[in-house]
Enzyme design. Structure first.
Site, PDB file in Angstrom:
ATOM      1  N   ARG A  80      19.837 -19.487  -6.710  1.00  0.00           N
ATOM      2  CA  ARG A  80      18.629 -18.894  -6.126  1.00  0.00           C
ATOM      3  C   ARG A  80      17.417 -19.807  -6.261  1.00  0.00           C
ATOM      4  NH1 ARG A  80      18.769 -13.433  -4.171  1.00  0.00           N
ATOM      5  NH2 ARG A  80      16.504 -13.432  -4.070  1.00  0.00           N
ATOM      6  N   ASN A 122       2.929  -8.387   1.803  1.00  0.00           N
ATOM      7  CA  ASN A 122       4.183  -7.693   2.072  1.00  0.00           C
ATOM      8  C   ASN A 122       3.873  -6.267   2.516  1.00  0.00           C
ATOM      9  OD1 ASN A 122       6.933  -7.124   2.189  1.00  0.00           O
ATOM     10  ND2 ASN A 122       7.173  -6.893  -0.025  1.00  0.00           N
ATOM     11  N   THR A 123       4.847  -5.652   3.159  1.00  0.00           N
ATOM     12  CA  THR A 123       4.727  -4.237   3.504  1.00  0.00           C
ATOM     13  C   THR A 123       5.950  -3.499   2.989  1.00  0.00           C
ATOM     14  OG1 THR A 123       4.480  -2.652   5.300  1.00  0.00           O
ATOM     15  CG2 THR A 123       5.636  -4.681   5.824  1.00  0.00           C
ATOM     16  N   HIS A 124       5.716  -2.273   2.506  1.00  0.00           N
ATOM     17  CA  HIS A 124       6.791  -1.503   1.885  1.00  0.00           C
ATOM     18  C   HIS A 124       6.755  -0.074   2.439  1.00  0.00           C
ATOM     19  CE1 HIS A 124       9.660  -0.228  -1.109  1.00  0.00           C
ATOM     20  NE2 HIS A 124       8.873   0.786  -1.407  1.00  0.00           N
ATOM     21  N   ASP A 156       3.254 -10.284  -5.896  1.00  0.00           N
ATOM     22  CA  ASP A 156       3.247 -10.958  -7.204  1.00  0.00           C
ATOM     23  C   ASP A 156       4.705 -11.149  -7.631  1.00  0.00           C
ATOM     24  OD1 ASP A 156       4.120  -8.536  -8.156  1.00  0.00           O
ATOM     25  OD2 ASP A 156       2.320  -8.116  -9.359  1.00  0.00           O
ATOM     26  N   GLY A 158       6.641  -9.322  -9.396  1.00  0.00           N
ATOM     27  CA  GLY A 158       7.447  -8.117  -9.579  1.00  0.00           C
ATOM     28  C   GLY A 158       8.036  -7.597  -8.271  1.00  0.00           C
ATOM     29  N   ASP A 160       7.612  -5.150  -5.655  1.00  0.00           N
ATOM     30  CA  ASP A 160       6.624  -4.245  -5.038  1.00  0.00           C
ATOM     31  C   ASP A 160       5.545  -3.807  -6.032  1.00  0.00           C
ATOM     32  OD1 ASP A 160       8.044  -4.378  -2.605  1.00  0.00           O
ATOM     33  OD2 ASP A 160       9.378  -2.757  -3.233  1.00  0.00           O
TER      34      ASP A 160
HETATM   35  C1  GRF Z   1       9.840  -2.055   7.236  1.00  0.00           C
HETATM   36  O1  GRF Z   1       9.717  -0.652   7.185  1.00  0.00           O
HETATM   37  C2  GRF Z   1       9.512  -2.685   5.921  1.00  0.00           C
HETATM   38  O2  GRF Z   1       8.529  -2.026   5.217  1.00  0.00           O
HETATM   39  C3  GRF Z   1      10.829  -2.587   5.188  1.00  0.00           C
HETATM   40  O3  GRF Z   1      11.793  -2.832   6.183  1.00  0.00           O
HETATM   41  C4  GRF Z   1      11.280  -2.486   7.443  1.00  0.00           C
HETATM   42  C5  GRF Z   1      11.370  -3.705   8.312  1.00  0.00           C
HETATM   43  O4  GRF Z   1      11.286  -3.360   9.646  1.00  0.00           O
HETATM   44  N1  GRF Z   1      10.900  -3.470   4.065  1.00  0.00           N
HETATM   45  P1  GRF Z   1      11.193  -4.455  10.794  1.00  0.00           P
HETATM   46  O5  GRF Z   1      12.237  -5.518  10.527  1.00  0.00           O
HETATM   47  O6  GRF Z   1       9.797  -5.008  10.789  1.00  0.00           O
HETATM   48  O7  GRF Z   1      11.501  -3.680  12.048  1.00  0.00           O
END
Ligand code: GRF
Length: 217
Positions: A80, A122-124, A156, A158, A160
């Protein structure tokens, strides 16, 4: 590792921030960024899309938009750490101002974070700090919460755990399953990510402890 540079690359203008977007899946968040980036007022432009696997819809979306792509797969490296260093090298080729993880399903190590830390967003698909990790939608449903949503954050070391930039809520309906709920979360997630990436590109980002501050000091 594979690279593709299309016939009509999309260089950043001098004024726009350079975004490198990392993807692993369907690319709906990438598509939302691409729908915004042609407007000079947006302040940011996607200059490359990098994936950890081939044959995903997100790469097709990038190619259709004329954006250079690269695939850096863990399986092509001894460990990795070597993969992490290779992704960092690949991202660096495109001189990003901001790196956006848009459905990217890998964690970065010390090399990548040491090089780009503080400018990775990032988005979660859950309201952090609840339900971090790879199954945020499923875990919220299983727990039985009535409201969930999405979180845009600074990355960061961690899982999320980084400083939160923005959140939006989504009510859980009694007949929701993981797919229906995730679709409604994505509908609020995409504009939220687009909005905050633009704000950062136009105003800058700094982190003070747990707080992500957007706008010049
Ligand atoms: C999103 O909901 C993101 O938050 C999560 O996976 C999804 C990705 O969707 N980690 P996409 O590939 O942008 O359609």
């Amino acid at each position: 590792m594979t690279h593709e540079t299309p016939q009509r690359p999309a260089p950043a203008t001098r004024e726009s921030g350079r975004l490198v977007v990392l993807v692993s899946g369907t690319g709906s968040n990438l598509a939302a960024l691409l729908a915004a980036h042609d407007d000079p007022a947006y302040g940011a432009r996607v200059v490359a899309v990098i994936a950890d696997r081939g044959n995903i819809r997100a790469l097709d979306i990038a190619r259709e938009a004329g954006i250079p792509t690269a695939v850096v797969s863990v399986k092509d490296f001894d460990d990795r750490a070597a993969w992490d260093a290779a992704v960092a090298e690949t991202v660096a080729v495109f001189s990003p101002d901001l790196i956006v993880l848009a459905g990217f399903m890998k964690l970065f190590g010390a090399t990548f974070l040491g090089r780009f830390g503080g400018r990775i967003v990032n988005t979660h698909p859950a309201l952090l700090p609840s339900f971090p990790g790879a199954h945020g939608v499923r875990d919220a449903l299983a727990y039985g919460v009535k409201v969930t949503g999405c979180t845009v954050m600074v990355v960061d070391e961690g899982i999320d755990t980084g400083p939160i930039l923005a959140q939006a809520t989504v009510a859980i309906e009694p007949d929701d399953d993981e797919a229906t709920l995730h679709e409604r979360i994505k509908a609020v997630e995409q504009p939220l990510l687009v909005e905050w990436v633009g704000r950062i590109a136009r105003g800058g980002l700094r982190v003070e402890g747990r707080h992500a501050i957007v706008g010049r000091a």
